[in-house]
Design an enzyme around this catalytic site. Structure first.
Site, short mmCIF file in Angstrom:
data_model
loop_
_atom_site.label_atom_id
_atom_site.label_comp_id
_atom_site.label_asym_id
_atom_site.label_seq_id
_atom_site.Cartn_x
_atom_site.Cartn_y
_atom_site.Cartn_z
N HIS A 60 122.94 5.98 -49.19
CA HIS A 60 124.53 6.27 -49.28
C HIS A 60 125.05 6.35 -47.81
O HIS A 60 125.18 6.91 -47.13
CB HIS A 60 124.48 7.93 -49.59
CG HIS A 60 125.72 8.47 -49.87
ND1 HIS A 60 126.12 9.49 -50.74
CD2 HIS A 60 127.10 7.83 -49.51
CE1 HIS A 60 127.46 9.52 -50.69
NE2 HIS A 60 127.96 8.62 -50.18
N HIS A 178 129.86 11.54 -57.33
CA HIS A 178 130.41 12.49 -56.39
C HIS A 178 131.00 13.67 -57.08
O HIS A 178 132.10 13.30 -57.88
CB HIS A 178 131.63 11.79 -55.89
CG HIS A 178 132.46 12.73 -54.57
ND1 HIS A 178 132.27 12.08 -53.16
CD2 HIS A 178 132.87 13.79 -54.64
CE1 HIS A 178 133.23 12.97 -52.52
NE2 HIS A 178 133.61 13.93 -53.60
N HIS A 231 125.18 13.88 -52.40
CA HIS A 231 125.50 15.05 -51.25
C HIS A 231 125.93 16.51 -51.74
O HIS A 231 127.32 16.98 -51.48
CB HIS A 231 126.68 14.31 -50.24
CG HIS A 231 127.91 13.95 -50.98
ND1 HIS A 231 128.69 14.53 -52.26
CD2 HIS A 231 128.63 12.84 -50.90
CE1 HIS A 231 129.56 13.69 -52.36
NE2 HIS A 231 129.62 12.64 -51.57
N ASP A 304 125.61 9.59 -46.08
CA ASP A 304 126.75 9.53 -46.29
C ASP A 304 127.56 9.19 -45.07
O ASP A 304 128.59 9.57 -44.68
CB ASP A 304 127.61 10.91 -46.93
CG ASP A 304 128.89 10.73 -47.37
OD1 ASP A 304 129.48 9.44 -47.77
OD2 ASP A 304 129.61 11.73 -47.65
#
Length: 423
Positions: A60, A178, A231, A304
């Site tokens: 990511h 997400h 995440h 991320d």
């Protein structure tokens, strides 16, 4: 090229190996692992007192190319990854233009192929992130997409997600999501708690994450497709993943180092550099995340990595973009906040940064073995240092600047070549 790594502590989670050994590399393969190896004309790397592990894998990252190269380029992102011990990364699709067509994806991957580390990319789930019309999965796969994600924007339409999962199942593709319901959020990037209230606005409550996650997990269960939760940040989200897995859903989940390391209070210290989507949460959330890492509910640690310029971040909290860079502090935060504190063993930490990320995409990576890929990281697991103000990344938006952390990458080796060496 012949490379001989001497006297390092080989830690390979896949084989449960943890012992001092030498590793002989020829070209892009490990050809021998053993004691007291020697060979003429080999370049020697003295790894005495250091850990030798599989090259880290980050599923990511945002490298901002094409379209936002003032923030990061594929080249600067690759350099940052190598400096952090990563030999393989997966770029998200939220570039400009978005990776929605084979043409844009192919052109982007052609740039990535020139780098010293291995760089893959996902295609977008919906056309230009419109949340309504699916991209052509088959054509994107032919162009090199290894999965699909609209990361940065949640899929609010459950029907669209269901169609995407049904389509992905036909090719055993991974859908990564997400999870933040915009209908439940005031200001993005800040937890709807003490910090937001002191700043005078409504933030992003945990329910915006775990409610959408519960919906999507059940759709994944119904379709039988593979769904990866990106995440996660809330304690309740860990419970949702645990429930879905126990039910039989093909769910995997990732957490970022920042979400198990610092709380929303960091905004008072670091300002907009601590503004993230999803936001930093509470100590209670961190505790539940750590439990999820310990019991295997959370499979993967991913950064991320989201670069922004100083100018973009140097505005008010409600107007600043969300995100932080993370490739050069990820391993260190795991060592500092998970291993040193006794939550995970070193092998368990590395599993979530090598073996499990490789499993998501069926990479031939994440392990050390004879005839296996020569992708490695060599690091000092115990050296303490202060995170500097400059990075190999083009960006500097990190809330960990000047923070003391444990662990330092000494060498990163990809395809048998030293692609990073500490100065």
């Amino acid at each position: 090229m012949t490379l001989l790594i001497k006297n390092g502590r080989l830690v390979d989670p896949k084989s449960n190996r943890d012992e001092v050994l030498d590793i002989l590399i020829e070209n892009d393969k490990i050809v021998k692992i053993g004691l007291n190896l020697s060979v003429e004309n080999a370049e020697i790397v003295d790894a005495r007192g250091l850990v030798v592990a599989p090259g880290l894998i980050d599923v990511h990252v945002h490298f901002r190319e094409p379209g936002q190269t003032h923030k990061e380029t594929i080249h600067s992102g690759a350099k940052s990854a190598a400096a952090g011990g990563f030999t393989r990364v997966v770029m998200m699709a939220n570039t400009k233009p978005i990776l929605s067509t084979p043409k844009v994806l192919t052109e982007t991957l052609e740039i990535a192929d020139k780098e010293d580390i291995k760089i893959d990319a996902v295609g977008s789930i919906t056309q230009d992130f419109d949340g309504e019309h699916l991209t052509d999965f088959d054509e994107l796969i032919k162009a090199g997409a290894i999965g699909f994600s609209d990361d940065g924007i949640p899929l609010t339409d459950a029907g669209v997600l269901r169609k995407a999962l049904q389509k992905a199942k036909l090719t055993d593709s991974l859908i990564s999501i997400h999870e933040e319901d915009p209908n439940l959020i005031g200001t993005l990037g800040v937890n709807d708690g003490e910090v937001a209230h002191k700043c005078g606005f409504t933030g992003a409550p945990t329910v915006s994450e775990y409610s959408m996650m519960a919906r999507d997990s059940m759709i994944a269960y119904e379709t039988g497709a593979r769904l990866h939760i990106q995440h996660l940040s809330a304690g309740e989200s860990v419970e949702v993943v645990r429930f879905a897995k126990n039910l039989g859903a093909k769910i995997t989940a990732e957490v970022t180092p920042q979400h198990f390391s610092i709380t929303e209070q960091m905004i008072f210290e670091q300002g907009t550099n601590a503004k993230l989507n999803p936001p930093l949460r509470s100590t209670t959330d961190i505790g539940k995340i750590i439990e999820g890492l310990k019991d295997g509910t959370i499979d993967v640690i991913a950064t991320d990595h989201a670069p922004h310029t100083r100018e973009e971040k140097n505005v008010s909290l409600d107007k600043a973009p969300s995100g932080m860079i993370g490739l050069e502090t990820s391993l260190q935060l795991g060592l500092t906040n998970l291993v040193a504190k006794g939550h995970l063993t070193l092998s368990e930490l590395l599993t979530k940064m090598t073996v499990n990320p490789a499993k998501l995409y069926n990479f031939d990576a994440g392990y050390l073995a004879e005839n296996g890929p020569a992708d490695l990281v060599i690091f000092d697991a115990e050296n303490d240092y202060q995170v500097g103000e400059t990075f190999d990344s083009k960006a500097t938006n990190s809330p960990f600047i000047k923070q003391k952390v444990q662990g330092q990458v000494k060498y990163t080796i990809c395809d048998g070549k030293i692609v990073y060496q500490a100065k």
